[in-house]
Design a protein around this motif. Structure first.
Motif, mmCIF file in Angstrom:
data_model
loop_
_atom_site.group_PDB
_atom_site.id
_atom_site.type_symbol
_atom_site.label_atom_id
_atom_site.label_comp_id
_atom_site.label_asym_id
_atom_site.label_seq_id
_atom_site.Cartn_x
_atom_site.Cartn_y
_atom_site.Cartn_z
ATOM 1 N N MET A 88 0.836 -1.189 0.000
ATOM 2 C CA MET A 88 0.000 0.000 0.000
ATOM 3 C C MET A 88 0.877 1.248 0.000
ATOM 4 O O MET A 88 1.630 1.488 0.938
ATOM 5 N N LYS A 89 0.805 2.015 -1.082
ATOM 6 C CA LYS A 89 1.594 3.243 -1.177
ATOM 7 C C LYS A 89 0.719 4.441 -0.843
ATOM 8 O O LYS A 89 -0.438 4.514 -1.251
ATOM 9 N N LEU A 102 -7.558 9.190 3.533
ATOM 10 C CA LEU A 102 -8.726 8.965 2.677
ATOM 11 C C LEU A 102 -8.292 8.771 1.237
ATOM 12 O O LEU A 102 -7.119 8.942 0.899
ATOM 13 N N CYS A 103 -9.251 8.429 0.387
ATOM 14 C CA CYS A 103 -8.950 8.179 -1.023
ATOM 15 C C CYS A 103 -8.876 9.489 -1.808
ATOM 16 O O CYS A 103 -9.655 10.418 -1.572
ATOM 17 N N LYS A 104 -7.948 9.527 -2.732
ATOM 18 C CA LYS A 104 -7.783 10.704 -3.586
ATOM 19 C C LYS A 104 -9.076 11.016 -4.332
ATOM 20 O O LYS A 104 -9.454 12.190 -4.471
ATOM 21 N N GLU A 133 -2.784 17.814 -7.834
ATOM 22 C CA GLU A 133 -2.303 17.672 -9.202
ATOM 23 C C GLU A 133 -1.034 16.815 -9.271
ATOM 24 O O GLU A 133 -0.768 16.180 -10.294
ATOM 25 N N LEU A 134 -0.262 16.790 -8.178
ATOM 26 C CA LEU A 134 0.972 16.011 -8.149
ATOM 27 C C LEU A 134 0.805 14.643 -7.499
ATOM 28 O O LEU A 134 1.689 13.784 -7.642
ATOM 29 N N VAL A 135 -0.273 14.431 -6.784
ATOM 30 C CA VAL A 135 -0.448 13.183 -6.028
ATOM 31 C C VAL A 135 -0.551 11.990 -6.963
ATOM 32 O O VAL A 135 -1.364 11.974 -7.885
ATOM 33 N N ARG A 136 0.274 10.970 -6.703
ATOM 34 C CA ARG A 136 0.336 9.796 -7.577
ATOM 35 C C ARG A 136 -0.468 8.609 -7.062
ATOM 36 O O ARG A 136 -0.831 7.736 -7.833
ATOM 37 N N HIS A 137 -0.692 8.532 -5.763
ATOM 38 C CA HIS A 137 -1.328 7.350 -5.186
ATOM 39 C C HIS A 137 -2.774 7.621 -4.789
ATOM 40 O O HIS A 137 -3.135 8.764 -4.476
ATOM 41 N N GLU A 138 -3.567 6.569 -4.767
ATOM 42 C CA GLU A 138 -4.993 6.721 -4.453
ATOM 43 C C GLU A 138 -5.223 7.008 -2.969
ATOM 44 O O GLU A 138 -6.185 7.662 -2.609
ATOM 45 N N LEU A 139 -4.322 6.535 -2.124
ATOM 46 C CA LEU A 139 -4.478 6.780 -0.688
ATOM 47 C C LEU A 139 -3.675 8.020 -0.300
ATOM 48 O O LEU A 139 -2.471 8.097 -0.551
ATOM 49 N N VAL A 140 -4.375 8.979 0.322
ATOM 50 C CA VAL A 140 -3.762 10.268 0.649
ATOM 51 C C VAL A 140 -3.833 10.513 2.154
ATOM 52 O O VAL A 140 -4.890 10.365 2.774
ATOM 53 N N LEU A 141 -2.701 10.897 2.735
ATOM 54 C CA LEU A 141 -2.647 11.318 4.131
ATOM 55 C C LEU A 141 -2.535 12.838 4.160
ATOM 56 O O LEU A 141 -1.533 13.393 3.709
ATOM 57 N N LEU A 142 -3.560 13.498 4.661
ATOM 58 C CA LEU A 142 -3.511 14.951 4.837
ATOM 59 C C LEU A 142 -2.840 15.241 6.176
ATOM 60 O O LEU A 142 -3.134 14.609 7.186
ATOM 61 N N GLN A 185 5.506 9.223 -1.237
ATOM 62 C CA GLN A 185 5.483 10.550 -1.853
ATOM 63 C C GLN A 185 5.046 11.578 -0.819
ATOM 64 O O GLN A 185 4.047 11.377 -0.123
ATOM 65 N N VAL A 186 5.794 12.661 -0.719
ATOM 66 C CA VAL A 186 5.416 13.777 0.155
ATOM 67 C C VAL A 186 5.337 15.032 -0.703
ATOM 68 O O VAL A 186 6.298 15.393 -1.387
ATOM 69 N N VAL A 187 4.174 15.691 -0.675
ATOM 70 C CA VAL A 187 3.954 16.915 -1.439
ATOM 71 C C VAL A 187 3.654 18.049 -0.469
ATOM 72 O O VAL A 187 2.725 17.961 0.335
#
Length: 243
Positions: free
Chosen positions: A1-2, A138-140, A74-83, A31-33
């Protein structure tokens, strides 16, 4: 899981280091944005110099948290996002890794909120430690749908909550020992208090008084632990649905 971690920043050069020092070590976060929302203290240049692997976007004007998150997607590559907020203190690596593992073992959960359990009693009393927590997994695709509607500034968290409620998504929370830095600490008592008051007025005005009551009274429950069938491991499973 990325996982992609998305961090909006506004004049947080003094505090962002302790956040990135932990975030960049979390397994599964590949990935960190960081989105610099018009900072005037050189935050973007500081992050680029110290953490070359962190992707940095910069908005020349300060447009608010929601706009920064939308830009960063716009830069996020993975479906799972940590805010993640940029002004956190006392982050614990193991808590973040446990959160991601919990999400993995809870396939029916759509969003996991990190509850700020060390918040002052009055913050916990009106559930801001959950409802307004900027730390959530949550999901992108869900986040994109939330931001396809008009959302500005401090409205982001309650807009996400409303989206989850209206679509009958399953939301759970986990305890989180990190603390955010309050506006009174950044801006002084008078200006900080004025900003805090304005934030709450804006939030209630955005979602409406009745829906705010729904969020205050019945939104989300704690993620529950349950032993696996073998008894050799603990698996984190969600409890009942929202309603």
């Amino acid at each position: 899981m990325k996982v992609s971690c998305l961090i909006p920043i506004y004049n947080e050069r003094e505090r962002i280091a302790q956040v990135l020092e932990v975030i960049t070590k979390v397994k599964h976060i590949s990935q960190v944005v960081c989105v610099d929302d018009g900072s005037t203290d050189g935050t973007a240049a500081f992050v680029k110099a110290q953490w070359p692997r962190v992707e940095v976007l910069r908005q020349e004007e300060n447009k608010g948290k929601a706009a920064a998150i939308k830009h960063g997607l716009e830069l996020v590559r993975h479906e799972l996002v940590l805010l993640m907020d940029a002004d956190l203190q006392g982050l614990q690596l193991h808590e973040l890794e446990e959160t991601i593992d919990a999400f993995r073992y809870s396939p029916d959960v759509d969003m996991l909120i990190l509850r700020r359990i060390n918040s002052p009693w009055f913050v916990r009393w009106y559930r801001s430690d959950i409802l307004l927590s900027g730390e959530r997994l949550l999901c992108k695709s869900d986040l994109e749908e939330v931001l396809s509607q008009p959302v500005a500034r401090y409205q982001l968290e309650v807009a996400i909550n409303r989206y989850m409620i209206n679509r009958r998504k399953v939301v759970r929370w986990m305890p989180w020992s990190a603390m955010n830095t309050y506006k009174v600490d950044k801006l002084g008592v008078l200006e900080g208090s004025r900003k805090e008051f304005g934030m709450y007025v804006e939030i209630v005005d955005y979602v409406g008084f009745m829906h705010m009551l729904v969020q205050l009274s019945s939104f989300t429950r704690k993620l529950r632990k349950q032993k696996s069938a073998t008894g050799s491991q603990s698996r984190l499973l969600q409890g009942m649905k929202l309603f």
